[in-house]
Design a protein around this motif. Structure first.
Motif, PDB file in Angstrom:
ATOM      1  N   SER A   1       0.822  -1.218   0.000  1.00 14.93           N
ATOM      2  CA  SER A   1       0.000   0.000   0.000  1.00 14.93           C
ATOM      3  C   SER A   1       0.850   1.260   0.000  1.00 14.93           C
ATOM      4  N   ASN A   2       2.064   1.192   0.553  1.00 15.50           N
ATOM      5  CA  ASN A   2       2.966   2.344   0.549  1.00 15.50           C
ATOM      6  C   ASN A   2       3.807   2.291  -0.720  1.00 15.50           C
ATOM      7  N   ALA A   3       3.175   2.648  -1.811  1.00 13.62           N
ATOM      8  CA  ALA A   3       3.851   2.549  -3.108  1.00 13.62           C
ATOM      9  C   ALA A   3       3.441   3.709  -3.990  1.00 13.62           C
ATOM     10  N   VAL A   4       4.261   3.949  -4.996  1.00  9.89           N
ATOM     11  CA  VAL A   4       3.957   4.953  -6.014  1.00  9.89           C
ATOM     12  C   VAL A   4       3.963   4.261  -7.369  1.00  9.89           C
ATOM     13  N   THR A   5       3.344   4.901  -8.339  1.00  8.44           N
ATOM     14  CA  THR A   5       3.312   4.368  -9.701  1.00  8.44           C
ATOM     15  C   THR A   5       4.283   5.151 -10.568  1.00  8.44           C
ATOM     16  N   VAL A   6       5.163   4.435 -11.240  1.00 12.65           N
ATOM     17  CA  VAL A   6       6.179   5.060 -12.087  1.00 12.65           C
ATOM     18  C   VAL A   6       5.882   4.708 -13.542  1.00 12.65           C
ATOM     19  N   LEU A   7       5.715   5.740 -14.381  1.00 18.24           N
ATOM     20  CA  LEU A   7       5.364   5.551 -15.789  1.00 18.24           C
ATOM     21  C   LEU A   7       6.326   6.324 -16.683  1.00 18.24           C
ATOM     22  N   GLY A   8       6.175   6.121 -17.980  1.00 18.14           N
ATOM     23  CA  GLY A   8       6.940   6.908 -18.948  1.00 18.14           C
ATOM     24  C   GLY A   8       8.279   6.300 -19.281  1.00 18.14           C
ATOM     25  N   GLU A   9       9.287   7.156 -19.381  1.00 23.38           N
ATOM     26  CA  GLU A   9      10.602   6.761 -19.890  1.00 23.38           C
ATOM     27  C   GLU A   9      11.471   6.102 -18.825  1.00 23.38           C
ATOM     28  N   VAL A  10      10.971   4.977 -18.280  1.00 21.29           N
ATOM     29  CA  VAL A  10      11.767   4.137 -17.387  1.00 21.29           C
ATOM     30  C   VAL A  10      11.776   2.728 -17.959  1.00 21.29           C
ATOM     31  N   ARG A  11      12.787   1.966 -17.607  1.00 19.13           N
ATOM     32  CA  ARG A  11      12.926   0.637 -18.187  1.00 19.13           C
ATOM     33  C   ARG A  11      11.885  -0.350 -17.645  1.00 19.13           C
ATOM     34  N   ASN A  12      11.473  -0.168 -16.380  1.00 15.37           N
ATOM     35  CA  ASN A  12      10.528  -1.097 -15.767  1.00 15.37           C
ATOM     36  C   ASN A  12       9.382  -0.313 -15.119  1.00 15.37           C
ATOM     37  N   PRO A  13       8.446   0.187 -15.921  1.00 14.58           N
ATOM     38  CA  PRO A  13       7.341   0.944 -15.336  1.00 14.58           C
ATOM     39  C   PRO A  13       6.466   0.043 -14.462  1.00 14.58           C
ATOM     40  N   GLY A  14       5.815   0.662 -13.477  1.00 14.00           N
ATOM     41  CA  GLY A  14       4.939  -0.090 -12.591  1.00 14.00           C
ATOM     42  C   GLY A  14       4.924   0.520 -11.204  1.00 14.00           C
ATOM     43  N   ARG A  15       4.454  -0.262 -10.230  1.00  6.63           N
ATOM     44  CA  ARG A  15       4.391   0.211  -8.849  1.00  6.63           C
ATOM     45  C   ARG A  15       5.716  -0.050  -8.153  1.00  6.63           C
ATOM     46  N   GLN A  16       6.155   0.921  -7.371  1.00 12.72           N
ATOM     47  CA  GLN A  16       7.397   0.809  -6.619  1.00 12.72           C
ATOM     48  C   GLN A  16       7.114   1.120  -5.153  1.00 12.72           C
ATOM     49  N   PRO A  17       7.526   0.217  -4.241  1.00 12.93           N
ATOM     50  CA  PRO A  17       7.256   0.446  -2.818  1.00 12.93           C
ATOM     51  C   PRO A  17       8.144   1.552  -2.255  1.00 12.93           C
ATOM     52  N   LEU A  18       7.626   2.211  -1.233  1.00 15.44           N
ATOM     53  CA  LEU A  18       8.379   3.227  -0.511  1.00 15.44           C
ATOM     54  C   LEU A  18       8.846   2.648   0.824  1.00 15.44           C
ATOM     55  N   ALA A  19       9.998   3.059   1.248  1.00 11.45           N
ATOM     56  CA  ALA A  19      10.518   2.670   2.556  1.00 11.45           C
ATOM     57  C   ALA A  19      11.229   3.877   3.153  1.00 11.45           C
ATOM     58  N   ALA A  20      11.541   3.767   4.440  1.00 11.42           N
ATOM     59  CA  ALA A  20      12.135   4.915   5.126  1.00 11.42           C
ATOM     60  C   ALA A  20      13.458   5.327   4.502  1.00 11.42           C
ATOM     61  N   ASN A  21      14.190   4.369   3.931  1.00  7.23           N
ATOM     62  CA  ASN A  21      15.501   4.705   3.349  1.00  7.23           C
ATOM     63  C   ASN A  21      15.467   4.756   1.828  1.00  7.23           C
ATOM     64  N   SER A  22      14.285   4.675   1.228  1.00  7.48           N
ATOM     65  CA  SER A  22      14.196   4.740  -0.244  1.00  7.48           C
ATOM     66  C   SER A  22      12.877   5.379  -0.643  1.00  7.48           C
ATOM     67  N   ASP A  23      12.678   6.591  -0.157  1.00  6.77           N
ATOM     68  CA  ASP A  23      11.413   7.271  -0.424  1.00  6.77           C
ATOM     69  C   ASP A  23      11.590   8.528  -1.263  1.00  6.77           C
ATOM     70  N   ARG A  24      12.793   8.770  -1.765  1.00  6.96           N
ATOM     71  CA  ARG A  24      13.026   9.946  -2.602  1.00  6.96           C
ATOM     72  C   ARG A  24      12.840   9.585  -4.068  1.00  6.96           C
ATOM     73  N   ILE A  25      12.636  10.602  -4.869  1.00  2.00           N
ATOM     74  CA  ILE A  25      12.254  10.347  -6.260  1.00  2.00           C
ATOM     75  C   ILE A  25      13.355   9.636  -7.039  1.00  2.00           C
ATOM     76  N   LEU A  26      14.612   9.951  -6.789  1.00  2.00           N
ATOM     77  CA  LEU A  26      15.686   9.263  -7.504  1.00  2.00           C
ATOM     78  C   LEU A  26      15.789   7.802  -7.074  1.00  2.00           C
ATOM     79  N   ASP A  27      15.442   7.506  -5.799  1.00  2.00           N
ATOM     80  CA  ASP A  27      15.411   6.112  -5.357  1.00  2.00           C
ATOM     81  C   ASP A  27      14.386   5.331  -6.161  1.00  2.00           C
TER      82      ASP A  27
END
Length: 380
Positions: free
Chosen positions: A166-192
């Motif tokens: 549930s703590n995830a964002v959706t990544v679309l467009g010019e990325v190699r693996n579009p889809g949902r990506q989970p967020l965590a305390a140490n990987s919650d920034r956009i470049l992560d």
């Protein structure tokens, strides 16, 4: 009558020479359509010199939109529907989970993975259905402990997120693996998140990052996001991240050895490099004293240069003119930077225009001559 008709055709051609097809406007035509003290033209015509190229380089950078306003402090460990929890219960007495044994060892129980149901709860033995949706793992531990009090003597509970969907964002467009990506305390920034999606296959200079949240859209160039710390913002659950490919290109027309629409490379590109990339001027056709760069200039830059031309929605229309017949022209060309959507145009020289016209007239008069001879033969 045939000779008269032929003569009339030649006269008509000579009278209509200004309407002959050409590759683009002549250098004189560009000058005539520009603004001057007597009239407001379609664009400003500015002669390039080294001082002007230096002033253009010193102009403030283009103001970009920012992602800074999208930075979120919302926690990324909130439990939601569909998340998987790992629950461990420690009972000091061992009376419940120890099976009634008189052993001095405490009763420890690690439950099978528990999935949060659609009601936001998980089933816990002896505690029943415990609502955990919207809680952090620490808060969920306290909720399970409260539910066990009275059934277990002084229980100690540890809840961790084993599967965070549930703590995830959706990544679309010019990325190699579009889809949902989970967020965590140490990987919650956009470049992560972008890195977890495989990164972009495009140049960072040609990609714009967009974050959509709650009806708001925040944008910034990828090149800025990777270099400015404040742009590498923290995301929150439900965000949609879209990497949009917006190639930076310039066009070249006219008397070049190659006419093309060319992608801008990473970093700055000078006019000299751009001319070299399209094969340089055609020495038989080009008017080297009038190499033109058409640009919609930023209003603040045009104002700093003293250009009075009225702005359009795209910017202030300006034509920069460079004389490459002079040696200093190459130093200026090496100092003048090309921007996205610039059009570089090399008009034909006067001699080339005249040659083109006479070749056209010669081809037409030859046809007239052939018609005249054929008519004479037919009359005979």
């Amino acid at each position: 009558m045939t000779r008269t008709a032929a003569s009339l055709m030649i006269v008509a051609l000579l009278a209509g020479c200004s309407t002959l097809p050409r590759d683009g406007p002549s250098g004189m035509g560009v000058v005539q359509a520009a603004s001057n003290p007597e009239r407001q033209g379609d664009y400003a015509l500015v002669n390039l010199d080294f001082a002007l190229s230096e002033r253009l380089k010193a102009a403030p950078q283009r103001s970009f939109s920012t992602l800074a306003l999208a930075s979120s402090d919302a926690p990324t460990d909130i439990i939601g529907v569909g998340d998987t929890l790992a629950v461990s219960i420690f009972e000091p007495s061992g009376g419940l989970f120890g099976g009634g044994s008189s052993s001095s060892e405490s009763g420890n129980q690690t439950l099978p993975p528990l999935v949060v149901d659609r009601n936001g709860a998980v089933p816990v033995p002896f505690a029943g259905s415990v609502s955990v949706q919207g809680l952090t793992p620490a808060q969920a531990s306290a909720a399970v402990r409260r539910a066990l009090i009275g059934k277990v003597a002084n229980p100690q509970v540890i809840v961790t997120l084993a599967g965070n969907t549930s703590n995830a964002v959706t990544v679309l467009g010019e990325v190699r693996n579009p889809g949902r990506q989970p967020l965590a305390a140490n990987s919650d920034r956009i470049l992560d998140v972008i890195a977890a999606a495989g990164g972009s296959s495009r140049s960072i200079y040609d990609v714009t990052v967009r974050i959509q949240r709650g009806g708001q859209t925040y944008t910034a160039p990828m090149s800025i996001v990777t270099t400015e710390f404040n742009e590498n913002v923290r995301l929150q659950r439900g965000d949609q991240v879209n990497l949009v490919y917006q190639p930076r290109r310039f066009s070249s027309f006219g008397a070049f050895n190659a006419v093309a629409r060319t992608d801008l490379p990473p970093g700055p590109l000078t006019l000299a490099e751009a001319l070299s990339g399209v094969g340089g001027l055609d020495s038989n056709l080009a008017d080297a004293k009038s190499v033109l760069v058409f640009r919609f200039e930023r209003p603040e830059v045009a104002q700093a240069l003293g250009i009075q031309q009225a702005a359009t929605p795209r910017g202030v229309p300006v034509v920069y003119r460079l004389n490459l017949n002079e040696g200093s022209g190459f130093f200026i060309a090496s100092n003048f930077q090309i921007e996205p959507d610039d059009i570089i145009y090399a008009p034909r020289s006067g001699a080339a225009e005249a040659r083109k016209f006479f070749e056209f007239v010669q081809s037409v008069t030859r046809v007239v001559y052939d018609v005249s001879v054929t008519s004479a033969i037919n009359l005979d």
